[in-house]
Write an enzyme that holds these catalytic residues in place. Sequence first.
Site, PDB file in Angstrom:
ATOM      1  CD  GLU A   1      -2.910  -1.334   2.284  1.00 41.91           C
ATOM      2  OE1 GLU A   1      -2.614  -0.676   3.431  1.00 41.91           O
ATOM      3  OE2 GLU A   1      -4.017  -1.669   1.933  1.00 41.91           O
TER       4      GLU A   1
ATOM      5  CD  GLU B   1       5.232 -21.165  11.682  1.00 35.95           C
ATOM      6  OE1 GLU B   1       5.291 -21.200  12.999  1.00 35.95           O
ATOM      7  OE2 GLU B   1       4.036 -20.486  11.038  1.00 35.95           O
TER       8      GLU B   1
END
Length: 309
Positions: free
Chosen positions: A92, A123
Amino acid sequence: MTTEHRALRTELESLTTEAFRPELAEIDTLPTLDIARLMNGEDAGVAAAVALRLPQISAAIDGIAARMAQGGRLVYAGAGTAGRLGILDASECPPTFNTRPGQVVGVIAGGPEAMVTSVEGAEDSAELARKDLDALGIGPADSVVGISASGRTPYAVGAVEHARALGALTVGLSCNAGSALAAAAEHGIEVVVGPELLTGSTRLKAGTAQKLVLNMLSTITMIRLGKTYGNLMVDVRASNEKLRARSRRIVALATGASDDEIEAALTATDGEVKPAVLVILAGVDGPTAARLLEESGGHLRAALTATGG
């Protein structure tokens, strides 16, 4: 159960974000409205938890902004929800602040595929984090923010440790106190929001807390870098009709000029808001506005001061 699995279970059981809440054990029997009220009440405390960490957040922002002012990048690194939130915040920044390609980046354990699906085992790999950062060529000018609700995720901790060894500024954003992630980073930010409504579902309060902190890290950094004028997004990139309309409104709010003056200024600056404001307020042409902004490091207020505006 192996010794390794037993140790991991014990570690998880010690985390606040993984704690079981017996008082909610029959939540599935409640009316929908009651569950919604419970969730809303839980969320109400998140902002207060963030408020307790504002000094640490502010110190991290000042460090990030100082390095970005010298051409450095802001890189978010995380797994699962945490990694997705980092990528969301990074994605963004170009339309909101007209950041350069690659200036704000998010990396997630397992790569782009992990944005929409679980990548098993990713992860747990600190080595994968090191490879992802090396692919970006991380160095002393950059800032790396590791994000992990538990504060123990090997990918996030590995990213911070590797980045720090490379001389980058490091931030560790966690939702548990005494986390390995915060300890590994130069700037540790531990927003303790407490156990989740659904045991261990850290996309809830922990995810909301992380989103709030990431909003601050990117937005206030961009304010420090001169990407705004007051509370106006003068570096917004007008890539669609809505943003073009917003650009005109921003110029109007900043200058009080007529529609005709605004259109003329935006035409003279190829649609760029910041120089258009300078054209109107300083009474200069487009090329002069661009030069003044370059000389002021992109800070509109400083460019206006230089012209006596």
